[in-house]
Design an enzyme around this catalytic site. Sequence first.
Site, short mmCIF file in Angstrom:
data_model
loop_
_atom_site.label_atom_id
_atom_site.label_comp_id
_atom_site.label_asym_id
_atom_site.label_seq_id
_atom_site.Cartn_x
_atom_site.Cartn_y
_atom_site.Cartn_z
N CYS A 2 1.02 -0.95 -0.34
CA CYS A 2 0.06 -0.04 0.48
C CYS A 2 0.95 1.48 0.46
CB CYS A 2 -0.94 0.05 1.27
SG CYS A 2 -1.86 -1.71 1.36
N LYS A 583 3.55 -3.16 -8.04
CA LYS A 583 5.20 -2.70 -8.28
C LYS A 583 6.41 -2.90 -7.32
CE LYS A 583 8.32 -0.76 -11.28
NZ LYS A 583 9.01 -1.89 -12.58
C1 F6R Z 1 8.70 -9.00 -12.15
C2 F6R Z 1 8.92 -8.06 -11.30
C3 F6R Z 1 8.52 -8.81 -9.33
C4 F6R Z 1 9.90 -7.92 -9.08
C5 F6R Z 1 10.48 -8.67 -7.47
C6 F6R Z 1 11.20 -7.48 -6.98
O1 F6R Z 1 8.31 -8.26 -13.97
O2 F6R Z 1 8.39 -7.10 -10.91
O3 F6R Z 1 9.19 -10.37 -10.13
O4 F6R Z 1 11.05 -8.39 -9.83
O5 F6R Z 1 8.76 -8.19 -7.08
O6 F6R Z 1 11.32 -5.95 -7.60
P1 F6R Z 1 12.45 -5.84 -6.80
O7 F6R Z 1 13.52 -5.62 -8.24
O8 F6R Z 1 11.78 -4.25 -6.58
O9 F6R Z 1 12.99 -5.84 -5.59
#
Ligand code: F6R
Length: 588
Positions: A2, A583
């Site tokens: 969130c 994200k």
């Molecule tokens: C897939 C995706 C997720 C992120 C994962 C790690 O396209 O975006 O699998 O790679 O949640 O996120 P970060 O890189 O922000 O730690």
Amino acid sequence: MCGIVGVVCDENCQDYIFEGLKLVQYRGYDSVGICQKNGEQLKIDKTKGLIDKLITKTTPLPGAKVAIGHTRWATHGAVSEENAHPIEGKNKEWVVVHNGIIENYQQLMCDLQKEGEVFKTQTDTEAIALLLSLNNFDSPIKNMIWAIKHLKGSYAICAVKKQEENCIYAAKYKSPLYAFCNDEIAMLASDPICFPEGDYYKLEDGELCVAKKGNIVFYNMRGEEIQKTKQRFQKIRAMADKGDYQHFMLKEIYETPEALKRVAKNFLNVDFGAIKKLKFKNVKLIGCGTAYHSCLMGAAYFRKYLKIDAEAIFASELRYDDYVIGPHTLCIFISQSGETADTIAALEKAKAKKAKIISFTNVPYSTIASLSQIVLPISAGPEIAVASTKAYSCQVAGLYLLTQALKSEKHFYKAIKQVSELAQTTEKFFVNMADFAQDIAQKQKIYFIGKGSDYITALEAALKLKEISYINCWALPAGELKHGTLSLIESKTPVIVISTNKSVHEKVMNSALEAKSRGAKLYLISYKPPQICELENFEFCLSLPKAPQPLLCILAILPMQLLSYNVSLIKGYDPDKPRNLAKSVTVE
Ligand code: F6R
């Protein structure tokens, strides 16, 4: 997870909240809400779905000088209007937005119910709102301290109290919270990108604050005022504009060449001497999802070019497993957002074991960056679409550059040239995947196979396709098909074959043909065009442009990203905001 935003200002406070919520939407977007406050008048609006729906629904509360807002990624309770935040306590005395998870929520709920409190939602957040309303201390900050002393888990909280003047009470533990103030406005948010230009404060775990227009006062858990210093503002995750693109994902794929050029440029400024001085004997690369796939690629580079014992570990696994990590271990934490909860927890565990800590992140002010000895820049620029694309390519290029730099200066400069040339090659390699996507969009399950680094590309391609098309995708090493999964191959089962390594090409082809013999339809992404006699084996063949072998994986993933994007569109989904995802995954 969130995203939360709070504002105290003279007018139009709802607009600041809507603007801010759009910027923290990457943290979750299943429902959204706002509470506006003018003196003792409180107006709460919430809805399932996206912010634009809330904007249409919300009318301004005349004279409102305070507002708190929330964009949700459900953890406790279904996605519904009632479970959307803000959540009110008894008689709307306190209204709360919360990011995090209250782990002892069941116990708190039982205790509060015994006290006669009634829960109106299924959220853990309601326990906070009810706890806040339980006492009548002489100062509301005491209510905050008393309430949060009962909480186990993680939280960033912004709360307003009906009978108090126009201000926001906030607290932070293990979920990010930032504060900003100037003469006109005070703001709180999960991410400083929500703030106007200017320096901001980063709350640390166990800190609270009271935000009023032009003034923010910080407290510790003993209720004592504390002084904090401001942080420099580095606005890197600005709300990028989609420009002429229909979706951020497509734009971000097309930004890969520019991003790769930036990686090469920024790696020229990295102090590799400092990394060499860390004196490590083995390497663990740690991340989640796509970042974990970069870890796999990086581990392979370390083994191949430096002959160092290196392995990739899922951050969520490292937290609870007995990996051997000590003062001679170099741990490289890879995270686009720099805020992934599992990665942060794994980093803290590695730190406690006295490992050397490097992070490789796209957000220089992130939690993961701030916990690391050395920070390497991913340099991808803002990545808004949930599915990671250009950041993955930058991570892989950066890890290649890192291993070459640790090998020798000569290797490093050669690699810089290779990455720069690769950037130019990618500019001309945005293939039309529309027809292939039409075919794939009809399938229920899809297999991806490859060997070595191509298996890693297969993993990433499968993740990308499944997350935005909701098709069941599975990647496996080509040679593993015959050890079980072959039983799932039936007439017309699609198998996407990735082959960029000449030395094992024939082996991969053999595995592919074993699948074809059982009825599979084969699709090929290869470093060379198939021979005429091979053509009849494949429904679709794509040969990659020439590039150094270790970087071919970056070329191979590009058409797979475009394929996923196209399939998502054909199926009528929003590729930027796939269901159930966010994200930045800031909860365990
Ligand atoms: C897939 C995706 C997720 C992120 C994962 C790690 O396209 O975006 O699998 O790679 O949640 O996120 P970060 O890189 O922000 O730690």
